[in-house]
Design an enzyme around this catalytic site. Structure first.
Site, mmCIF file in Angstrom:
data_model
loop_
_atom_site.group_PDB
_atom_site.id
_atom_site.type_symbol
_atom_site.label_atom_id
_atom_site.label_comp_id
_atom_site.label_asym_id
_atom_site.label_seq_id
_atom_site.Cartn_x
_atom_site.Cartn_y
_atom_site.Cartn_z
ATOM 1 N N ASP A 16 -34.730 -9.845 50.944
ATOM 2 C CA ASP A 16 -33.334 -9.714 51.364
ATOM 3 C C ASP A 16 -32.679 -11.054 51.688
ATOM 4 O O ASP A 16 -31.792 -11.138 52.533
ATOM 5 C CB ASP A 16 -33.219 -8.778 52.586
ATOM 6 C CG ASP A 16 -33.854 -7.429 52.314
ATOM 7 O OD1 ASP A 16 -33.764 -6.978 51.155
ATOM 8 O OD2 ASP A 16 -34.434 -6.845 53.230
ATOM 9 N N LYS A 19 -31.086 -13.071 46.857
ATOM 10 C CA LYS A 19 -31.474 -13.518 45.514
ATOM 11 C C LYS A 19 -30.469 -13.042 44.455
ATOM 12 O O LYS A 19 -30.145 -13.774 43.529
ATOM 13 C CB LYS A 19 -32.877 -12.988 45.178
ATOM 14 C CG LYS A 19 -33.946 -13.545 46.106
ATOM 15 C CD LYS A 19 -35.305 -12.896 45.859
ATOM 16 C CE LYS A 19 -35.397 -11.465 46.335
ATOM 17 N NZ LYS A 19 -35.473 -11.305 47.785
ATOM 18 N N ASN A 41 -38.354 -1.280 44.571
ATOM 19 C CA ASN A 41 -38.372 -1.610 46.006
ATOM 20 C C ASN A 41 -37.338 -2.698 46.303
ATOM 21 O O ASN A 41 -36.879 -2.842 47.430
ATOM 22 C CB ASN A 41 -39.775 -2.049 46.476
ATOM 23 C CG ASN A 41 -40.439 -3.074 45.566
ATOM 24 O OD1 ASN A 41 -39.951 -3.350 44.475
ATOM 25 N ND2 ASN A 41 -41.541 -3.633 46.014
ATOM 26 N N GLY A 43 -33.698 -4.590 46.243
ATOM 27 C CA GLY A 43 -32.291 -4.203 46.277
ATOM 28 C C GLY A 43 -31.478 -5.484 46.251
ATOM 29 O O GLY A 43 -31.309 -6.129 47.270
ATOM 30 N N HIS A 44 -31.025 -5.874 45.086
ATOM 31 C CA HIS A 44 -30.324 -7.158 44.956
ATOM 32 C C HIS A 44 -28.816 -6.930 44.909
ATOM 33 O O HIS A 44 -28.296 -6.362 43.956
ATOM 34 C CB HIS A 44 -30.831 -7.915 43.725
ATOM 35 C CG HIS A 44 -32.262 -8.327 43.883
ATOM 36 N ND1 HIS A 44 -32.979 -8.992 42.930
ATOM 37 C CD2 HIS A 44 -33.115 -8.167 44.938
ATOM 38 C CE1 HIS A 44 -34.205 -9.225 43.372
ATOM 39 N NE2 HIS A 44 -34.315 -8.723 44.587
ATOM 40 N N THR A 132 -41.112 1.149 50.887
ATOM 41 C CA THR A 132 -39.830 1.703 50.460
ATOM 42 C C THR A 132 -39.997 3.100 49.848
ATOM 43 O O THR A 132 -39.011 3.701 49.415
ATOM 44 C CB THR A 132 -39.161 0.780 49.423
ATOM 45 O OG1 THR A 132 -40.061 0.658 48.306
ATOM 46 C CG2 THR A 132 -38.873 -0.599 49.996
ATOM 47 N N GLN A 226 -38.506 -9.299 46.438
ATOM 48 C CA GLN A 226 -39.179 -9.439 47.732
ATOM 49 C C GLN A 226 -39.178 -10.908 48.152
ATOM 50 O O GLN A 226 -38.294 -11.640 47.751
ATOM 51 C CB GLN A 226 -40.605 -8.851 47.685
ATOM 52 C CG GLN A 226 -40.651 -7.339 47.550
ATOM 53 C CD GLN A 226 -40.448 -6.857 46.129
ATOM 54 O OE1 GLN A 226 -41.130 -7.294 45.225
ATOM 55 N NE2 GLN A 226 -39.508 -5.964 45.930
ATOM 56 N N THR A 241 -46.062 -6.404 50.044
ATOM 57 C CA THR A 241 -45.896 -5.565 48.870
ATOM 58 C C THR A 241 -47.106 -5.798 47.971
ATOM 59 O O THR A 241 -48.017 -6.562 48.325
ATOM 60 C CB THR A 241 -44.551 -5.835 48.160
ATOM 61 O OG1 THR A 241 -44.334 -4.818 47.188
ATOM 62 C CG2 THR A 241 -44.517 -7.209 47.509
ATOM 63 N N VAL A 414 -21.762 -19.411 52.337
ATOM 64 C CA VAL A 414 -21.014 -19.181 53.578
ATOM 65 C C VAL A 414 -20.242 -17.855 53.547
ATOM 66 O O VAL A 414 -19.301 -17.663 54.292
ATOM 67 C CB VAL A 414 -20.052 -20.362 53.878
ATOM 68 C CG1 VAL A 414 -20.842 -21.616 54.202
ATOM 69 C CG2 VAL A 414 -19.113 -20.627 52.700
HETATM 70 P P1 IMO Z 1 -35.719 -7.511 47.821
HETATM 71 O O1 IMO Z 1 -36.057 -7.879 46.400
HETATM 72 C C1 IMO Z 1 -37.159 -6.490 51.773
HETATM 73 C C2 IMO Z 1 -40.995 -4.373 52.091
HETATM 74 C C3 IMO Z 1 -40.970 -2.955 52.605
HETATM 75 C C4 IMO Z 1 -42.340 -2.882 53.265
HETATM 76 C C5 IMO Z 1 -43.218 -3.697 52.325
HETATM 77 C C6 IMO Z 1 -43.965 -2.884 51.302
HETATM 78 O O2 IMO Z 1 -34.480 -6.721 47.985
HETATM 79 O O3 IMO Z 1 -35.775 -8.714 48.698
HETATM 80 P P2 IMO Z 1 -43.298 -1.584 49.083
HETATM 81 O O4 IMO Z 1 -42.289 -0.498 48.859
HETATM 82 O O5 IMO Z 1 -43.058 -2.814 48.290
HETATM 83 O O6 IMO Z 1 -44.702 -1.103 48.975
HETATM 84 O O7 IMO Z 1 -43.101 -1.987 50.638
HETATM 85 O O8 IMO Z 1 -42.336 -4.585 51.655
HETATM 86 N N1 IMO Z 1 -40.116 -4.636 50.926
HETATM 87 C C7 IMO Z 1 -38.963 -5.313 50.994
HETATM 88 N N2 IMO Z 1 -38.305 -5.833 52.044
HETATM 89 N N3 IMO Z 1 -36.656 -6.669 50.550
HETATM 90 C C8 IMO Z 1 -37.317 -6.190 49.470
HETATM 91 O O9 IMO Z 1 -36.933 -6.481 48.224
HETATM 92 C C9 IMO Z 1 -38.506 -5.436 49.664
HETATM 93 N N4 IMO Z 1 -39.368 -4.798 48.859
HETATM 94 C C10 IMO Z 1 -40.348 -4.326 49.639
HETATM 95 O O10 IMO Z 1 -39.937 -2.763 53.522
HETATM 96 O O11 IMO Z 1 -42.324 -3.539 54.498
HETATM 97 MG MG MG Z 2 -33.925 -5.659 49.788
#
Ligand code: IMO
Ligand code: MG
Length: 424
Positions: A16, A19, A41, A43-44, A132, A226, A241, A414
């Protein structure tokens, strides 16, 4: 950009970091954007023309007409989620035909993988990962166990039989979870329909495609999902993950030699967030934490869960910069710190009276952060377009991070929109 090398954008924290926005901003310089790991998993979020869009599986180059988008072999794909996403993109008037290519080697997330994810999480109770629930862990488990189904298999005459064999095996495993009710019928119907619809896209040998593109001098950008602290090997295991989220993952997730890696853009937020369970040394439980959450809209783009929030952690950030070979840093959401009188940054940890300067194997469970305090800039950064316009206090914050990481911050964001991006 270096000739015949792929540039990489990836997260340095727990995901998060922003990206999606940065890939969207950088993508006009690239002909191909490729995802190399993770799946829905992710969310961009991209904000342009005043509205937001969240991508889960499709690379964030999809909104730039001249960009080709590749889903690499290291990605795990849920056809239902992918199709839904494609329909939403098309509803925005974007043509995806011929612009989305999918690796034959990418593994498929089955309806039963989702059920296994849910069953495992609920059986773990308090010790759950906080996944997720998209079936990520079970799908990579099958991949490593050599029992997965891949995108290329969709075109085999006995695909359905192969699918049913996996499903039967998963149902046997699921029957061992006491009291877990398996209900996949509805999703399975959607899934089988989605499999058929996916056939309109080209399934490619993405490793050959991308290596050839690089040989021909085509600029390619790899988009991470991630973040480094969620990496299966180097993150805060087991609260991670199931893929390699780091630059090393580009090699296996797209089929590229290490010498093919060019610039590595490491993205971090000016503070920290985490969703799901696991250690978070600088986590805040007070009003400051709530302020970060509210002002930063720190609620999951995939699950809607409120994100845990805390101060920037230099122990972790230094580790991430090292592990990825980051060449350029990108700092996001600086404007969320606008109102703070004092901004804290962890520069070390303390455990049992001992100072810890390197990121620990357990991700910093049971440690106390050692903070350095910075005076806030107390003015809005929104709308500022040049580094020289930044307030002195903010420049001090930036230069401190550069000094500790020994890496330049090339882009400062910003605000959420494409245009709120200051390139140095
Ligand atoms: P983006 O690409 C934030 C976290 C989940 C959990 C752990 C394992 O948007 O940055 P999973 O479903 O992958 O087995 O979950 O990883 N997680 C993320 N946290 N952003 C993500 O993706 C994430 N993808 C998985 O919350 O703690
Ligand atoms: Mg995310």
């Amino acid at each position: 950009m270096k000739a015949n090398q792929i540039d990489v954008v990836l997260g340095l924290q727990w995901g998060d970091e922003g990206k999606g926005k940065i890939v969207d901003v950088l993508s006009p310089d690239y002909k191909i954007v490729a995802r190399f790991q993770g799946g829905p998993n992710a969310g961009h979020s991209l904000v342009f023309d005043g509205t937001a869009f969240v991508l889960h599986t499709v690379p964030s180059g999809i909104f730039r007409d001249d960009t080709l988008n590749v889903i690499g072999n290291g990605v795990v794909i849920d056809p239902v989620i992918l199709l839904e996403e494609i329909e939403k993109i098309e509803a925005r008037g974007v043509n995806v035909d011929g612009r989305l290519l999918i690796s034959k080697r990418a593994n498929l997330i089955l309806p039963t993988h989702r059920a296994l994810d849910a069953a495992s999480e609920s059986a773990m109770g308090k010790a759950k990962i906080g996944s997720t629930l998209k079936g990520i862990g079970p799908t990579y488990t099958d991949k490593a166990g050599r029992t997965g189904l891949r995108v290329g298999d969709i075109l085999l005459p006995d695909f359905k039989d192969r699918y049913l064999a996996r499903k039967e095996r998963h149902l046997r495993i699921l029957s061992q979870y006491d009291g877990f009710k398996v209900d996949i019928d509805e999703y399975e119907k959607l899934w089988l329909e989605a499999i058929e619809k996916l056939k309109r896209f080209e399934f490619i040998d993405s490793e050959i495609y991308i290596n050839h593109a690089l040989d021909e001098g085509v600029p390619v950008l790899a988009e991470g999902a991630q973040g480094t602290l969620l990496d299966i090997d180097f993150g805060t295991y087991p609260y991670v993950t199931s893929s390699n989220t780091m630059s090393a993952g580009v090699c296996t997730g797209l089929g590229l030699a290490p010498s093919r890696i060019g610039h590595v853009y490491g993205i971090f937020k000016a503070y920290c967030t985490r969703v799901g369970s696991g250690p978070f040394p600088t986590e805040l439980f007070d009003e400051d934490g709530e302020q970060l959450r509210q002002k930063g809209h720190e609620f999951g783009a995939t699950t809607g869960r409120p994100r845990r929030t805390g101060w920037l952690d230099m122990v972790a950030l230094k580790y991430s910069v090292m592990m990825n070979g980051v060449t350029d840093l990108i700092m996001m959401k600086s404007d969320i710190l606008d109102d703070f009188d004092t901004i804290k940054v962890a520069v070390a940890y303390k455990k049992d009276g001992k100072l810890i300067k390197d990121f620990p194997y357990d991700g910093g469970a049971d440690i106390e952060p050692v903070y350095r305090e910075f005076p806030g800039w107390k003015t809005s950064l929104r709308g500022l377009q040049r580094y020289n316009d930044f307030p002195r206090e903010f420049k001090d914050y930036i230069e401190f991070i550069e000094e500790v990481t020994d890496c330049r911050i090339k882009i400062v964001s910003v605000g959420p929109d494409r245009v709120s991006t200051v390139v140095r």
